[in-house]
Motif scaffolding. Structure first.
Motif, PDB file in Angstrom:
ATOM      1  N   ILE A 202       5.752   4.727   0.204  1.00  0.00           N
ATOM      2  CA  ILE A 202       5.258   3.379   0.485  1.00  0.00           C
ATOM      3  C   ILE A 202       4.775   3.325   1.924  1.00  0.00           C
ATOM      4  CG2 ILE A 202       5.902   0.939   0.597  1.00  0.00           C
ATOM      5  CD1 ILE A 202       8.092   1.713  -1.536  1.00  0.00           C
ATOM      6  N   ALA A 203       3.593   2.804   2.166  1.00  0.00           N
ATOM      7  CA  ALA A 203       3.074   2.748   3.534  1.00  0.00           C
ATOM      8  C   ALA A 203       3.130   1.328   4.073  1.00  0.00           C
ATOM      9  CB  ALA A 203       1.634   3.257   3.575  1.00  0.00           C
ATOM     10  N   ARG A 204       2.542   0.398   3.346  1.00  0.00           N
ATOM     11  CA  ARG A 204       2.590  -0.995   3.782  1.00  0.00           C
ATOM     12  C   ARG A 204       3.492  -1.732   2.812  1.00  0.00           C
ATOM     13  NH1 ARG A 204      -2.880  -4.363   4.049  1.00  0.00           N
ATOM     14  NH2 ARG A 204      -3.354  -2.874   5.692  1.00  0.00           N
TER      15      ARG A 204
ATOM     16  N   ARG B  98      11.542  -2.890  10.664  1.00  0.00           N
ATOM     17  CA  ARG B  98      10.503  -2.055  10.064  1.00  0.00           C
ATOM     18  C   ARG B  98       9.846  -2.709   8.857  1.00  0.00           C
ATOM     19  NH1 ARG B  98      10.957   3.301  11.277  1.00  0.00           N
ATOM     20  NH2 ARG B  98      12.786   3.852  12.483  1.00  0.00           N
ATOM     21  N   ASN B  99      10.190  -3.952   8.582  1.00  0.00           N
ATOM     22  CA  ASN B  99       9.676  -4.631   7.376  1.00  0.00           C
ATOM     23  C   ASN B  99      10.129  -3.933   6.109  1.00  0.00           C
ATOM     24  OD1 ASN B  99       8.389  -6.625   8.692  1.00  0.00           O
ATOM     25  ND2 ASN B  99       6.343  -5.708   8.565  1.00  0.00           N
TER      26      ASN B  99
ATOM     27  N   ILE C 143      -4.841  11.702   3.647  1.00  0.00           N
ATOM     28  CA  ILE C 143      -3.733  10.951   3.057  1.00  0.00           C
ATOM     29  C   ILE C 143      -4.375   9.718   2.424  1.00  0.00           C
ATOM     30  CG2 ILE C 143      -1.562   9.779   3.522  1.00  0.00           C
ATOM     31  CD1 ILE C 143      -1.368  12.660   4.364  1.00  0.00           C
ATOM     32  N   ARG C 144      -4.351   9.672   1.118  1.00  0.00           N
ATOM     33  CA  ARG C 144      -5.037   8.577   0.438  1.00  0.00           C
ATOM     34  C   ARG C 144      -4.084   7.411   0.223  1.00  0.00           C
ATOM     35  NH1 ARG C 144      -9.825  10.772  -1.000  1.00  0.00           N
ATOM     36  NH2 ARG C 144      -9.724  13.035  -1.086  1.00  0.00           N
ATOM     37  N   HIS C 145      -4.541   6.251   0.554  1.00  0.00           N
ATOM     38  CA  HIS C 145      -3.725   5.055   0.345  1.00  0.00           C
ATOM     39  C   HIS C 145      -4.258   4.302  -0.865  1.00  0.00           C
ATOM     40  CE1 HIS C 145      -2.703   5.996   4.499  1.00  0.00           C
ATOM     41  NE2 HIS C 145      -1.576   5.336   4.264  1.00  0.00           N
ATOM     42  N   PHE C 146      -3.354   3.732  -1.601  1.00  0.00           N
ATOM     43  CA  PHE C 146      -3.770   2.879  -2.703  1.00  0.00           C
ATOM     44  C   PHE C 146      -2.886   1.644  -2.724  1.00  0.00           C
ATOM     45  CE2 PHE C 146      -0.671   5.825  -4.419  1.00  0.00           C
ATOM     46  CZ  PHE C 146       0.168   5.034  -5.178  1.00  0.00           C
ATOM     47  N   THR C 147      -3.376   0.587  -3.327  1.00  0.00           N
ATOM     48  CA  THR C 147      -2.598  -0.647  -3.335  1.00  0.00           C
ATOM     49  C   THR C 147      -1.796  -0.751  -4.620  1.00  0.00           C
ATOM     50  OG1 THR C 147      -4.467  -1.778  -4.289  1.00  0.00           O
ATOM     51  CG2 THR C 147      -4.232  -1.937  -1.927  1.00  0.00           C
TER      52      THR C 147
ATOM     53  N   THR D 251       9.581   4.866   2.892  1.00  0.00           N
ATOM     54  CA  THR D 251       8.317   4.459   3.511  1.00  0.00           C
ATOM     55  C   THR D 251       7.890   5.487   4.554  1.00  0.00           C
ATOM     56  OG1 THR D 251       9.581   3.168   5.073  1.00  0.00           O
ATOM     57  CG2 THR D 251       8.612   1.969   3.262  1.00  0.00           C
ATOM     58  N   THR D 252       6.608   5.466   4.854  1.00  0.00           N
ATOM     59  CA  THR D 252       6.089   6.357   5.874  1.00  0.00           C
ATOM     60  C   THR D 252       6.474   5.815   7.241  1.00  0.00           C
ATOM     61  OG1 THR D 252       4.029   5.139   5.937  1.00  0.00           O
ATOM     62  CG2 THR D 252       4.110   7.046   4.490  1.00  0.00           C
ATOM     63  N   THR D 253       6.516   6.705   8.215  1.00  0.00           N
ATOM     64  CA  THR D 253       6.806   6.295   9.588  1.00  0.00           C
ATOM     65  C   THR D 253       5.578   6.574  10.422  1.00  0.00           C
ATOM     66  OG1 THR D 253       7.607   8.470  10.168  1.00  0.00           O
ATOM     67  CG2 THR D 253       9.216   6.934   9.265  1.00  0.00           C
TER      68      THR D 253
ATOM     69  N   ILE E  91       3.204  11.493  10.148  1.00  0.00           N
ATOM     70  CA  ILE E  91       2.752  11.869   8.810  1.00  0.00           C
ATOM     71  C   ILE E  91       2.545  13.370   8.806  1.00  0.00           C
ATOM     72  CG2 ILE E  91       0.838  11.674   7.186  1.00  0.00           C
ATOM     73  CD1 ILE E  91       0.539   8.791   8.049  1.00  0.00           C
TER      74      ILE E  91
ATOM     75  N   MET F  20       0.846  -1.167   0.000  1.00  0.00           N
ATOM     76  CA  MET F  20       0.000   0.000   0.000  1.00  0.00           C
ATOM     77  C   MET F  20       0.895   1.234   0.000  1.00  0.00           C
ATOM     78  SD  MET F  20      -3.519  -0.008   2.027  1.00  0.00           S
ATOM     79  CE  MET F  20      -2.961   0.337   3.655  1.00  0.00           C
TER      80      MET F  20
END
Lengths: 569, 649
Positions: free
Chosen positions: A407-409, A484-485, A288-292, A448-450, A453, A272
């Protein structure tokens, strides 16, 4: 279908970047010409004959690579990979399939999908989707590494199922490896559709108890005294059914109650990303819009040499938008104008005192304007994106907005597509030949986001992650990234040689020793999680039917990568 | 169904609201998280209910109270979060947060969230919050849908928590189920009973395998698995033996099955069934289901489609319990209990249509009545098709018929009369006491009433008439004292397919009423038939400028038809009417009067001759001009020649 050799004319061999290939290709040529001659006789109609000629070819292949394989004597174990026949410009497919087969998570996922299709009594999955998934699994299973020589196969069944998808494989033109990957990914996603909604689900009814107090806590089911009486009543049918074991459905979720329908297994390709559009002028940021995503398409900068990190940095850069109309600005400008109009009308009303007709008209107009003002004000506070239907919105000159994506997820399998197309002013497309350096390990935490935000237009969504106290050695920063993956290991590469319009796709595959299939009937043990410091895997170059072991340095220095497949550690 | 959901998280500071949001998005536990996460949007494909989800984190600080209240008003569901290891945060749930929501007048479903379940002390009696304390709160505050215990740190129940929040909005339990008394709520029971009756297509009160299969296909779009069905029957039978018969599931069993699903938390299964049958969130039938958009182009009317007729026939047979091919009042009540009631209360139903000797509506009358309803008010037909459970899109039950094939308006429009229609509207006008009511009652085969009662309001009857082997419905409408207001309205006249002008042949002033109507209103473009009633009485000369038969001849119409309803001498007048609707040009005065003069042979010859003369004369003039022009030029030329000649001299 075309004879394999006809394709070779259009898909020429890699030259500079795949030196090890050249030799074997030269050797291959006379044989393939002979094959071409034999095949041209039977080419399009006699399918059966063609099959048999390929089978002949298989046996020839078996004899051939034995000499070369002996070169890698330093490895005590022999690893053999299976090639794939090129069935007419299908090198893009062959390289993608080879890459996918070295992603263990993907193979597990594919197995789950196929298992789900097989189990699906109600046949709710689209037949084309399920055919593709089943054929893909068949091919990928055959592409697993073996400890003895293995003949190449032809992925004809898969092509046939893919061709039902529409334009796929229908033309003889070269296709794009990334498009194929996306199509396969979305096909698999479509097979995981929720199916168990039915009033006639005896397995569910007998396998679950009524929820009394609607408390869901991990691991325990709570039954309160209040509900015990009815609970005992409900348990009767369940117990009577327990004697009929075929009605029992195993608890798929392992959850305190089967009352929720989470997808049975998740897609490892799915990540995501967070995207933000912020206005510099008024500072307004919508959510904050998330998309896959199942792969990230990165633009390669127009330089001679770059790195994959630089491409990712370009992807997550803050872009300036000059033509974006900020909704908050629009509404507030409209409100200002509305206020001015009200003032003007009020003055007119005061001066029009003795003209009752005009005064009544102005009063009505004012009432309308004031109701509009109230709506605009509430929109500013509550939701500037609200649809203000009958209010004519002002058209302020668009200010500067910024757009950023991070990148979030992080997905378990990260697929990076290096977009090498450049569009010349003449309207033609060309290939960007930039050399992109890759490393076996990739840390994407800067992208990536932490936990923080920012909505500030001039700042990134998330700043650089705080480095935890301690040594700043590379291994500890890797450990931090892993926590943190965000740490990935390169598993496969699809490379492209040639120019924009024609060229050849081939693949580099990483083979971990644990995944090699023992051909003496025993299946391979589960690949153990290798420590990232000592990577004992070996790399192979596969171009259609050619397979060859290569050192890691070749992989890292090749530079012409097109698709990169990473697995999260 | 909605396609996006706003979830707002509230609760004391430090209970982990922001951490829960971050954990949901990133699927990892992050230690250092900002105090309030900005609003985030999650795409539908990663949520189990497939809806775009907005998640709003809030601050519990006093100065942010206003923002919090604004967000609560915009939200669809509130999650009140407490920390399991923090007693005071739990106390505040029922001391502050739940009353706050009520104080704001916000009726939101609430999810109670016990975060930090990983910190729960196994040793009971410690600070940990116990379920025993949650239950009384849930009983007091019925807006709480569920209580979820979760842990952002251990990633336990995090995505489940947001799933429950989505579900509380999309498939709320509260409207369906009374959790205190463990029973289904009356409105839900009522709706499910109606659904059961709609599915019971053979009307035997039991859903057999075929009916259940159809139900399954309609609601869940999958075929029914026989093994599953047998299993479900066994389960129902075990605790509700009266719910299952040899044939299948009866209404008790059907309700019990739904209760089982609701009690096991699968509320969405029942909601899916309800929504498929057109029920909205308030458990009433949705407006878009009863009254979908249906555009009727101008110059068109609406009729029942063959599918609509077939469905209404099937419904009739299903609800005709005694099999006498007629609806007795009980049967009528039974079928209309699927709907708000009989829609034709003011239309004196079933007087308006064909009934049997006992006054019960026959199948013929039933279909005629619906044909009439569709013609006059198709929206009512659409709604009742929905109430009766039309198996497909209810709009397939009706169709649009063109009033005329040419599509143009004015007198021309009735010229090329090739009608595909089956239902026609006839207006019956005439002086008071001329026998209009008797005429239209006779049309619906109602007995003649001796006593004269003046008609005070518009009355309608309908019946079918056989015209050359095909059955047409005629709707006869009279307006009581309002003839003139109808005839002066252009719009009302547009709908009229045939004007039935009735006069009393025994009343000398009756015909002049009609003649005056024709004089005062432009009625020539409407097909018309004159009917002389009460022919059993003594014939009287009509007063006025012309006797009726001369008047008709002037209009090029057939002479009036003499009928006597009392003596049942109706001279096939209804067949004649139906014949006119088949070929309206034969009875439209405007067309009949204009026709003979249009393009007769003499006229054509005359015009041709005129054109010929014109051509000849034009040619002659041209020749004359040409001669004149050349002669001038010639004389000029000769004069120019003459000049040098003069010089030579």
């Amino acid at each position: 279908m075309k004879p394999t050799t006809l394709k070779r004319n259009s898909c020429f061999e890699p030259t500079t970047d795949a030196q090890p290939l050249a030799g074997c290709n030269n050797k291959d040529r006379p044989r393939s010409l002979a094959l071409a001659a034999s095949l041209s006789v039977v080419s399009l109609v006699a399918l059966g004959l063609l099959m048999s000629s390929i089978r002949e070819d298989d046996s020839e292949l078996d004899k051939r690579p034995s000499k070369k394989r002996k070169q890698s004597k330093k490895h005590f174990r022999k690893i053999y990979l299976r090639g794939l026949y090129n069935l007419g410009n299908t090198c893009f497919m062959n390289s993608t399939l080879q890459s996918l087969s070295s992603l263990s998570e993907f193979n597990t996922y594919l197995g789950n999908c196929v298992g789900f299709i097989m189990q699906d009594k109600q046949a709710s999955v689209d037949p084309i989707d399920s055919a593709i998934a089943i054929q893909l699994k068949k091919v990928l299973d055959q592409l697993k590494p073996y400890n003895s020589r293995i003949a190449a196969i032809s992925p004809r069944d898969l092509i046939n199922s893919l061709s039902k998808r529409g334009r796929w494989m229908s033309s003889k033109n070269e296709q794009d490896a990334q498009e194929l990957f996306q199509m396969l990914s979305s096909t698999l996603n479509a097979t995981r559709r929720e199916t168990d909604a039915s009033l006639f689900n005896s397995g569910f009814l007998s396998g679950s108890a009524p929820i009394e107090n609607a408390i869901f806590s991990p691991g325990t089911t709570i039954c309160k005294t209040e509900g015990e009486l009815s609970n005992r009543n409900e348990s009767k049918p369940g117990s009577s059914l327990n004697e009929q074991p075929h009605y029992q459905s195993p608890s798929r979720h392992g959850s305190p109650s089967a009352s929720y329908r989470m997808p049975p297994f998740s897609n490892p390709l799915l990540g995501m990303a967070a995207s933000r559009i912020a206005c510099v002028k008024c500072g307004y940021t919508a959510a904050i819009r998330h998309f896959t995503f199942d792969n990230l398409s990165l633009t390669v900068p127009m330089v001679r040499q770059t790195t994959i990190e630089e491409c990712l940095a370009m992807y997550t850069i803050i872009d300036q938008l000059h033509d974006f109309k900020c909704q908050y600005c629009t509404v507030s400008v409209t409100l200002e104008q509305n206020k001015k109009t009200i003032k003007r009308r009020e003055a007119e009303l005061a001066s029009a005192g003795d003209n009752p007709k005009k005064a009544a008209k102005l009063t009505a107009l004012l009432a309308k304007l004031q109701s509009q003002q109230a709506r605009l004000q509430s929109a500013l506070v509550n939701n500037p994106e609200e649809d203000l239907k009958d209010i004519e919105l002002a058209n302020p000159s668009p200010g500067i907005s910024t757009k950023q994506t991070m990148i979030a997820r992080t997905p378990r399998i990260l697929v990076l597509h290096l977009s090498r197309s450049i569009f010349l002013p003449t309207g033609d497309a060309a290939k960007n030949p930039a050399h992109v350096a890759v490393q076996p390990l990739l840390d994407i935490s800067p992208f990536t986001t932490t936990g923080h935000i920012s909505k500030n237009a001039s700042k990134p969504i998330s700043g650089p992650p705080e480095i935890s106290a301690g040594l700043h050695s590379s291994s500890s920063s890797y450990a931090e990234a892993k926590r943190r993956n965000c740490l990935y290991r390169l598993c496969a590469v699809v490379l492209h040689a040639g120019n924009h319009n024609s060229g050849h796709f081939y693949a580099y595959r990483r083979v971990s020793l644990e995944s090699v299939i023992e051909r003496r009937g025993e299946s391979a043990s589960e690949p153990a999680q290798l420590l990232y410091e000592n990577d004992s895997a070996r790399w192979f170059m596969i171009s259609d039917t050619e397979t060859k072991e290569i050192p890691l340095s070749t992989v890292l220095s090749s530079g012409q990568s097109y698709l990169l497949f990473y697995e999260r550690l | 169904m909605r396609d996006d959901i706003r979830i707002v998280l509230v609760g004391d500071g430090g209970v982990g609201k922001s951490t829960l949001v971050t954990a949901l998005i990133k699927e990892t536990f992050i230690v250092n998280v900002q105090s309030v996460v900005p609003e985030v949007t999650i795409p539908p494909e990663v949520t189990p209910e497939n809806v775009t989800t907005h998640i709003i984190d809030t601050s519990s600080k006093g100065e942010d109270q206003e923002v919090l209240e604004t967000e609560l008003r915009k939200a669809n569901v509130a999650c009140i979060v407490y920390a399991i290891d923090d007693r005071s945060s739990f106390q505040r749930v029922h001391e502050y947060w739940l009353p706050l929501l009520r104080l704001q007048g916000i009726n939101l479903p609430v999810i109670l969230v016990g975060n930090k379940v990983d910190m729960r002390d196994e040793d009971i009696g410690h600070a940990a919050v116990l379920e025993d304390e949650v239950v009384p709160i849930m009983n007091e505050y019925r807006e709480i849908e569920v209580c979820v215990e979760c842990s952002a740190k251990a990633l336990l129940n995090v995505s489940e928590l947001f799933y429950f929040a989505q579900k509380a909005v999309l498939h709320p339990t509260r409207p369906l189920y009374d959790a205190r008394d463990h029973v289904m709520k009356p409105k839900c029971t009522e709706a499910l009973i109606r659904i059961f009756r709609l599915c019971d297509t053979d009307g035997d009160g039991v859903l057999n395998d075929a009916e259940l299969n159809e139900f399954q296909r309609k609601c869940f779009n999958t075929p029914l698995q026989q093994r599953e069905l047998e299993g479900v029957k066994e389960i129902v039978k075990a605790s509700r033996p009266d719910g299952v018969t040899d044939i299948g599931l009866n209404v008790q069993g059907f309700l019990y099955l739904h209760l089982l699903f609701i009690q096991r938390g699968r509320v969405e299964t029942t909601w899916m069934v309800l929504r498929k049958f057109g029920y909205g969130d308030d458990l009433g039938l949705r407006e878009d289901y009863l009254c979908p958009d249906f555009d009727v182009p101008p110059d068109c009317c609406v009729e029942l489609s063959p599918g609509g007729y077939a469905f209404l026939t099937e419904i009739f047979k299903r609800y005709d319990a005694d099999g006498d091919s007629a609806f007795c009042p009980e049967e009528l009540e039974n079928i209309f209990s699927l709907s708000p009631g009989i829609p034709w209360k003011h239309g004196k139903f079933p007087e308006s249509t064909v009934t049997n000797a006992a006054g019960y509506v026959t199948l013929e009358g039933w279909l005629a009545q619906w044909s009439m309803t569709t013609l006059l008010d198709h929206k009512q037909t659409l709604a009742y098709l929905a109430y009766f459970g039309f198996p497909a899109d209810i709009r397939d039950g009706i169709c649009i018929a063109s009033r005329d094939s040419s599509g143009s308006s004015g007198p021309r429009k009735r010229r090329k009369g090739k009608m595909q229609r089956n239902v026609f509207l006839c207006y019956v006008v005439g002086a008071a006491g001329s026998g209009k009511t008797s005429l239209i009652r006779a049309f619906a085969k109602k007995p003649f009433l001796q006593d004269y009662v003046p008609t005070t309001r518009s009355t309608t009857t309908v019946n079918s008439v056989d015209v050359k082997g095909s059955e047409k419905y005629l709707v006869m409408q009279e307006f009581g004292p309002y003839d003139t207001s109808v005839l002066q309205s252009r719009r009302q006249l547009e709908f009229c397919d045939l004007l039935v002008m009735a006069y009393d042949s025994s009343d000398p002033n009756s015909f002049s009423y009609l003649a005056n109507l024709r004089k005062n209103y432009s009625l020539d473009s409407v097909p018309v038939i004159f009917v002389a009633t009460k022919s059993d009485l003594d014939y009287v000369e009509q007063r006025g400028e012309q006797p009726p038969d001369i008047y008709c001849r002037e209009l090029k119409l057939n002479a009036p038809v003499y009928v006597s309803v009392k003596d049942s001498q109706i001279a096939n007048v209804f067949q004649r009417m139906a014949a006119i609707t088949r070929s309206p040009q034969s009875a439209t005065p405007a067309l009949l009067l204009s026709r003979p003069h249009a393009w007769s042979a003499t006229k054509i010859i005359g015009v041709t001759a005129l054109a010929g003369v014109g051509l000849v004369s034009t040619f002659a003039v041209y020749q004359a001009l040409k001669y004149w022009w050349t002669s001038i030029m010639h004389s000029r030329a000769s004069s120019s020649y003459s000049i040098p000649r003069r010089n030579e001299l």
